[in-house]
Scaffold this motif. Structure first.
Motif, PDB file in Angstrom:
ATOM      1  N   PRO A 129       0.841  -1.221   0.000  1.00 55.86           N
ATOM      2  CA  PRO A 129       0.000   0.000   0.000  1.00 55.86           C
ATOM      3  C   PRO A 129       0.864   1.255   0.000  1.00 55.86           C
ATOM      4  O   PRO A 129       1.984   1.262   0.516  1.00 55.86           O
ATOM      5  N   ASP A 130       0.329   2.336  -0.575  1.00 55.41           N
ATOM      6  CA  ASP A 130       1.080   3.587  -0.661  1.00 55.41           C
ATOM      7  C   ASP A 130       1.551   4.073   0.703  1.00 55.41           C
ATOM      8  O   ASP A 130       2.655   4.609   0.838  1.00 55.41           O
ATOM      9  N   ALA A 131       0.704   3.898   1.720  1.00 55.53           N
ATOM     10  CA  ALA A 131       1.041   4.417   3.040  1.00 55.53           C
ATOM     11  C   ALA A 131       2.228   3.712   3.669  1.00 55.53           C
ATOM     12  O   ALA A 131       2.822   4.212   4.619  1.00 55.53           O
ATOM     13  N   GLU A 132       2.608   2.548   3.163  1.00 50.58           N
ATOM     14  CA  GLU A 132       3.696   1.787   3.754  1.00 50.58           C
ATOM     15  C   GLU A 132       5.005   1.932   2.980  1.00 50.58           C
ATOM     16  O   GLU A 132       6.013   1.319   3.344  1.00 50.58           O
ATOM     17  N   ILE A 133       5.021   2.705   1.910  1.00 49.64           N
ATOM     18  CA  ILE A 133       6.262   2.928   1.176  1.00 49.64           C
ATOM     19  C   ILE A 133       7.157   3.840   2.003  1.00 49.64           C
ATOM     20  O   ILE A 133       6.735   4.894   2.465  1.00 49.64           O
ATOM     21  N   ALA A 134       8.395   3.418   2.190  1.00 48.95           N
ATOM     22  CA  ALA A 134       9.318   4.161   3.057  1.00 48.95           C
ATOM     23  C   ALA A 134       9.916   5.346   2.317  1.00 48.95           C
ATOM     24  O   ALA A 134      10.504   5.181   1.245  1.00 48.95           O
ATOM     25  N   ALA A 135       9.766   6.552   2.916  1.00 48.24           N
ATOM     26  CA  ALA A 135      10.385   7.755   2.373  1.00 48.24           C
ATOM     27  C   ALA A 135      11.268   8.443   3.392  1.00 48.24           C
ATOM     28  O   ALA A 135      12.005   9.359   3.056  1.00 48.24           O
ATOM     29  N   ASP A 136      11.197   8.027   4.648  1.00 46.37           N
ATOM     30  CA  ASP A 136      12.099   8.526   5.684  1.00 46.37           C
ATOM     31  C   ASP A 136      12.246   7.446   6.747  1.00 46.37           C
ATOM     32  O   ASP A 136      11.643   6.372   6.648  1.00 46.37           O
ATOM     33  N   ILE A 137      13.030   7.707   7.776  1.00 51.87           N
ATOM     34  CA  ILE A 137      13.317   6.653   8.749  1.00 51.87           C
ATOM     35  C   ILE A 137      12.082   6.227   9.526  1.00 51.87           C
ATOM     36  O   ILE A 137      11.997   5.090   9.998  1.00 51.87           O
ATOM     37  N   TRP A 138      11.089   7.111   9.645  1.00 46.97           N
ATOM     38  CA  TRP A 138       9.907   6.767  10.433  1.00 46.97           C
ATOM     39  C   TRP A 138       8.994   5.805   9.701  1.00 46.97           C
ATOM     40  O   TRP A 138       8.063   5.260  10.303  1.00 46.97           O
ATOM     41  N   ASP A 139       9.219   5.590   8.408  1.00 44.46           N
ATOM     42  CA  ASP A 139       8.460   4.594   7.653  1.00 44.46           C
ATOM     43  C   ASP A 139       9.099   3.213   7.712  1.00 44.46           C
ATOM     44  O   ASP A 139       8.514   2.242   7.235  1.00 44.46           O
TER      45      ASP A 139
END
Length: 352
Positions: free
Chosen positions: A163-173
């Motif tokens: 899902p889009d919400a789970e794609i990592a873009a920073d360390i908090w993801d």
């Protein structure tokens, strides 16, 4: 002004009694009015319970009685200005003491030979006390940042099944088990990094400012946050300074010596905050104006925290100091803490 979160209406009308009114516009068409019967900033007493969460530190009280938080995830980088004896160091101690119990690495640059930050060394993962070491430390931190970005790239999980919400873009993801520890970088006096008296010092200065600008522009996603302090922070410090200041969203100004210094903090975001900053009297050490790029500002005051109290807090949480391999060479050397079990008296030898 809907952008100004809090305003002392009584003071604006020239009234001198202690009852204060505060007007807040929280929603369109909704105005909240608060009244306090005393000056809560006269003797600051923080509430026993605060709404804390990771990277969110209660550091002061606002004049309407609410708690002022330093939230690094909402406002990654901050600038704190103040003249000598304005309370800037006490604000910094509160910040360090609030971060000490959290899962965060503290990195310090204190070019006043370490007199402010080195007493707190047991809770710091890296410290520098002169410009030469500061340059090496900041460039090592840039290398650490690049390594964190490589980790994020490797763990982005951008397959169509994710899902889009789970794609990592920073360390908090990232998952908890592989997330790098966030880093807060505290610079005690930025002018000491920007001044130079020779060509060699100028080259060093340019590399230092370049490293700080890179950390400010790129550090948020890698979990690196800047907290920069100084008495002045203007273009007279040389090229790159205004570029760095533009990245420091959170602004806090204690008592300043002139209007120009207040403009360095708030001139580009709120003229009202500039006026409030230059009106802070010398006898109210610790009172400050806190604002951000939205134009909102508050009058705040941190509780008085002695250096001994801050040292005790850092010593108590020394075991939470993370080891960062990229910064291992700058880990401060400190003596072991004394054992908690200290005999009160010597046992007398048995006699016949």
């Amino acid at each position: 002004n809907p952008k100004q979160d809090s305003r002392d209406v009584s003071q604006a009308r020239g009234q001198t009694h202690q009852r204060r009114h505060h007007v807040t516009s929280s929603l369109s068409g909704v105005v909240e009015v608060r009244m306090t019967g005393y000056d809560v900033l006269k003797q600051v007493q923080m509430p026993a319970k605060t709404d804390t969460c990771p990277m969110r530190v209660p550091v002061a009280l606002r004049e309407d009685g609410s708690v002022h938080y330093r939230d690094y995830r909402a406002v990654p980088h901050g600038l704190t200005l103040g003249a000598t004896e304005s309370g800037k160091s006490v604000y910094q101690r509160n910040l360090v003491a609030g971060l000490a119990p959290m899962d965060v690495a503290l990195v310090g640059v204190d070019c006043k030979q370490g007199v402010q930050l080195f007493p707190l060394a047991r809770r710091f993962s890296a410290l520098a006390d002169n410009p030469d070491t500061a340059l090496e430390l900041l460039e090592a931190l840039v290398t650490h940042m690049e390594e964190v970005y490589q980790l994020i790239r490797a763990e982005q999980r951008i397959s169509v099944a994710v899902p889009d919400a789970e794609i990592a873009a920073d360390i908090w993801d990232l998952p908890d088990d592989i997330r790098p520890v966030p880093v807060v970088v505290l610079v005690d006096e930025v002018a000491e990094l920007a001044l130079f008296a020779s060509k060699e010092e100028e080259k060093r200065r340019d590399r230092i400012i370049t490293a700080l600008v890179r950390l400010a522009q790129l550090g948020r996603a890698a979990g690196i946050y800047l907290e920069i302090c100084g008495q002045r922070f203007g273009s007279e410090l040389g090229k790159g300074i205004t570029m760095l200041r533009a990245q420091l969203t959170g602004r806090t100004a204690h008592r300043v010596n002139d209007e120009t210094s207040a403009n360095m903090a708030f001139g580009d975001i709120s003229p009202d905050a500039v006026l409030a900053a230059i009106q802070i009297p010398a006898e109210t050490r610790g009172v400050a104006i806190a604002g951000d790029s939205t134009g909102g500002w508050h009058r705040i005051r941190a509780p008085h925290t002695s250096l001994r109290q801050a040292v005790n807090t850092c010593n108590r949480y020394a075991d939470r100091t993370p080891d960062l391999p990229a910064l291992a060479a700058y880990r401060p050397a400190v003596a072991a803490l004394p054992s908690d079990r200290v005999p009160l008296s010597k046992t007398a030898p048995a006699t016949a």
